[in-house]
Design a protein around this motif. Structure first.
Motif, PDB file in Angstrom:
ATOM      1  N   GLU A 146       0.827  -1.201   0.000  1.00 26.97           N
ATOM      2  CA  GLU A 146       0.000   0.000   0.000  1.00 26.97           C
ATOM      3  C   GLU A 146       0.866   1.259   0.000  1.00 26.97           C
ATOM      4  O   GLU A 146       0.567   2.237  -0.703  1.00 26.97           O
ATOM      5  N   SER A 147       1.942   1.233   0.769  1.00 23.77           N
ATOM      6  CA  SER A 147       2.790   2.414   0.905  1.00 23.77           C
ATOM      7  C   SER A 147       3.553   2.728  -0.371  1.00 23.77           C
ATOM      8  O   SER A 147       4.051   3.843  -0.535  1.00 23.77           O
ATOM      9  N   GLN A 148       3.667   1.760  -1.282  1.00 25.10           N
ATOM     10  CA  GLN A 148       4.432   1.964  -2.509  1.00 25.10           C
ATOM     11  C   GLN A 148       3.560   2.012  -3.757  1.00 25.10           C
ATOM     12  O   GLN A 148       4.078   2.190  -4.866  1.00 25.10           O
ATOM     13  N   ALA A 149       2.252   1.869  -3.585  1.00 22.00           N
ATOM     14  CA  ALA A 149       1.351   1.834  -4.739  1.00 22.00           C
ATOM     15  C   ALA A 149       1.178   3.210  -5.360  1.00 22.00           C
ATOM     16  O   ALA A 149       1.225   4.234  -4.676  1.00 22.00           O
ATOM     17  N   SER A 150       0.963   3.234  -6.667  1.00 23.53           N
ATOM     18  CA  SER A 150       0.669   4.484  -7.368  1.00 23.53           C
ATOM     19  C   SER A 150      -0.836   4.710  -7.462  1.00 23.53           C
ATOM     20  O   SER A 150      -1.294   5.843  -7.632  1.00 23.53           O
ATOM     21  N   ALA A 151      -1.598   3.637  -7.353  1.00 26.18           N
ATOM     22  CA  ALA A 151      -3.064   3.728  -7.380  1.00 26.18           C
ATOM     23  C   ALA A 151      -3.637   2.560  -6.592  1.00 26.18           C
ATOM     24  O   ALA A 151      -3.106   1.449  -6.628  1.00 26.18           O
ATOM     25  N   GLU A 196      -1.625  12.141   2.237  1.00 24.44           N
ATOM     26  CA  GLU A 196      -1.188  13.527   2.246  1.00 24.44           C
ATOM     27  C   GLU A 196       0.127  13.728   1.501  1.00 24.44           C
ATOM     28  O   GLU A 196       0.573  14.867   1.324  1.00 24.44           O
ATOM     29  N   ARG A 197       0.750  12.662   1.057  1.00 24.28           N
ATOM     30  CA  ARG A 197       2.020  12.778   0.353  1.00 24.28           C
ATOM     31  C   ARG A 197       1.819  13.364  -1.038  1.00 24.28           C
ATOM     32  O   ARG A 197       0.817  13.096  -1.696  1.00 24.28           O
ATOM     33  N   SER A 198       2.776  14.146  -1.504  1.00 26.67           N
ATOM     34  CA  SER A 198       2.679  14.709  -2.854  1.00 26.67           C
ATOM     35  C   SER A 198       2.744  13.614  -3.910  1.00 26.67           C
ATOM     36  O   SER A 198       2.208  13.762  -5.006  1.00 26.67           O
ATOM     37  N   ASP A 199       3.410  12.504  -3.569  1.00 29.59           N
ATOM     38  CA  ASP A 199       3.505  11.376  -4.495  1.00 29.59           C
ATOM     39  C   ASP A 199       2.605  10.225  -4.054  1.00 29.59           C
ATOM     40  O   ASP A 199       2.845   9.073  -4.410  1.00 29.59           O
ATOM     41  N   GLY A 200       1.580  10.552  -3.269  1.00 35.27           N
ATOM     42  CA  GLY A 200       0.674   9.513  -2.770  1.00 35.27           C
ATOM     43  C   GLY A 200      -0.136   8.880  -3.881  1.00 35.27           C
ATOM     44  O   GLY A 200      -0.228   9.411  -4.999  1.00 35.27           O
ATOM     45  N   PRO A 201      -0.739   7.725  -3.610  1.00 30.35           N
ATOM     46  CA  PRO A 201      -1.496   7.010  -4.637  1.00 30.35           C
ATOM     47  C   PRO A 201      -2.825   7.681  -4.975  1.00 30.35           C
ATOM     48  O   PRO A 201      -3.384   8.421  -4.170  1.00 30.35           O
ATOM     49  N   VAL A 202      -3.298   7.412  -6.170  1.00 32.26           N
ATOM     50  CA  VAL A 202      -4.662   7.786  -6.555  1.00 32.26           C
ATOM     51  C   VAL A 202      -5.582   6.747  -5.926  1.00 32.26           C
ATOM     52  O   VAL A 202      -5.423   5.540  -6.171  1.00 32.26           O
ATOM     53  N   VAL A 203      -6.509   7.192  -5.096  1.00 32.54           N
ATOM     54  CA  VAL A 203      -7.360   6.258  -4.345  1.00 32.54           C
ATOM     55  C   VAL A 203      -8.805   6.353  -4.823  1.00 32.54           C
ATOM     56  O   VAL A 203      -9.386   7.438  -4.861  1.00 32.54           O
ATOM     57  N   GLN A 204      -9.357   5.209  -5.191  1.00 33.12           N
ATOM     58  CA  GLN A 204     -10.763   5.095  -5.542  1.00 33.12           C
ATOM     59  C   GLN A 204     -11.388   4.056  -4.627  1.00 33.12           C
ATOM     60  O   GLN A 204     -10.869   2.939  -4.502  1.00 33.12           O
ATOM     61  N   ALA A 205     -12.478   4.424  -3.989  1.00 31.19           N
ATOM     62  CA  ALA A 205     -13.150   3.496  -3.077  1.00 31.19           C
ATOM     63  C   ALA A 205     -14.623   3.389  -3.445  1.00 31.19           C
ATOM     64  O   ALA A 205     -15.307   4.406  -3.595  1.00 31.19           O
ATOM     65  N   ILE A 206     -15.076   2.166  -3.621  1.00 30.04           N
ATOM     66  CA  ILE A 206     -16.498   1.896  -3.813  1.00 30.04           C
ATOM     67  C   ILE A 206     -16.971   1.161  -2.568  1.00 30.04           C
ATOM     68  O   ILE A 206     -16.372   0.155  -2.163  1.00 30.04           O
ATOM     69  N   ILE A 207     -18.003   1.680  -1.938  1.00 23.81           N
ATOM     70  CA  ILE A 207     -18.470   1.130  -0.657  1.00 23.81           C
ATOM     71  C   ILE A 207     -19.947   0.783  -0.760  1.00 23.81           C
ATOM     72  O   ILE A 207     -20.750   1.599  -1.227  1.00 23.81           O
ATOM     73  N   ASP A 208     -20.298  -0.416  -0.340  1.00 21.62           N
ATOM     74  CA  ASP A 208     -21.696  -0.813  -0.315  1.00 21.62           C
ATOM     75  C   ASP A 208     -22.431  -0.041   0.782  1.00 21.62           C
ATOM     76  O   ASP A 208     -21.871   0.202   1.860  1.00 21.62           O
TER      77      ASP A 208
END
Length: 286
Positions: A106-111, A160-172
């Motif tokens: 997770e800490s190294q993911a781009s998305a 909060e990182r400038s190089d943090g991942p793009v996060v998409q969450a779908i929640i039921d």
């Protein structure tokens, strides 16, 4: 012997790359062992990420045997083996996170693409919601609960990182209606989700109850993408303490198709925030 904190993403990527090179060269592990005068178990340990330190000389020997002459690729493999020994922030929370394989990824993911069936993904949880969920999981010792909440909040710093991942969450919607910690905790948590959409820190979308049955009813999962060519997409199935990792192209494709199907049923971020506001009002008593 498996590394104490479990294989890092660099361990796993390097091992997979060496295995692919061997297969491309048309060799099996016995061929490699005989050619290099190694025990076959050494080759197997390397390809299964069951190594602590992989010597530069061993990597060069493998590359030479496999016919790899690209100096840049060889240097990248050697660099990855050296970086694999580095430990991330999660090691400080080894007592509550276990081996930390998932948070390493997770800490190294781009998305990161999440689907949450019955609970809100950990990366999006408030401290109060996380605390209530941890208590519901059977933990009662205050110091341990505190450590677990701290670890979960530490994970969220990557948003909060400038190089943090793009996060998409779908929640039921079922996860949003479940009163984890009570109405006040849930109101705070739902407002927190709305804030992600408003600030653009993450994209949060809801599958409303009106959608009925859908491909995600069998459970939650995460899909993690990486920039580096040696780090292909990984699917994480959160069904146990450490969960299950999937890396085969067919498996990845199946979960990506599932996520796309869920996305087609989910509300837009704007519609999601409107829906969340209505649930918050319901929790206030109308």
């Amino acid at each position: 012997m498996i590394e104490e904190h479990g294989p890092t993403v660099r361990h796993r990527r390097l091992s997979n790359e060496l295995r692919r090179l061997r297969e491309a060269a048309g060799l099996d592990t016995l061929d490699v062992a005989r050619s290099l005068n190694w025990d076959r178990s050494k080759v197997n340990r390397i390809e299964r990420s069951q190594w602590k330190r992989l010597k530069e000389a061993d990597i060069r020997s493998l590359c030479a045997l496999y016919g790899l002459t690209d100096g840049g690729r060889i240097a990248a493999l050697i660099a990855m083996s050296k970086q694999a020994k580095e430990q991330g922030w999660w090691v400080r929370y080894h007592d509550v996170l276990g081996p930390g394989s998932y948070v390493s990824l997770e800490s190294q993911a781009s998305a990161i693409r999440f689907f949450g069936a019955l609970v809100i993904p950990g990366l999006l949880q408030t401290p109060a919601y996380a605390r209530a969920l941890i208590r519901a999981g059977g933990f009662s010792e205050p110091s341990e609960i505190k450590r677990r909440v701290e670890a979960r909040m530490a994970r969220q710093e990557l948003l909060e990182r400038s190089d943090g991942p793009v996060v998409q969450a779908i929640i039921d919607e079922a996860a949003l209606r479940k009163l984890v910690g009570g109405a006040l905790t849930m109101r705070e948590q739902l407002l927190h989700l709305m804030l992600f959409n408003e600030q653009g820190t993450a994209e949060v979308r809801i599958i409303p109850d009106s959608a009925g049955g859908h491909p995600g009813v069998t459970g939650q999962f995460a899909i993690l993408d990486f920039v580096a060519a040696q780090q292909s997409t990984v699917v994480f199935i959160d069904i146990s303490r450490d969960g299950i990792f999937m890396e085969e192209p067919e498996e990845i494709g199946r979960y990506e198709a599932k996520f796309d199907g869920l996305s087609s049923l989910a509300l837009t971020p704007e519609e999601t925030n409107g829906h969340l506001a209505r649930i918050v009002d319901d929790l206030r008593g109308g």
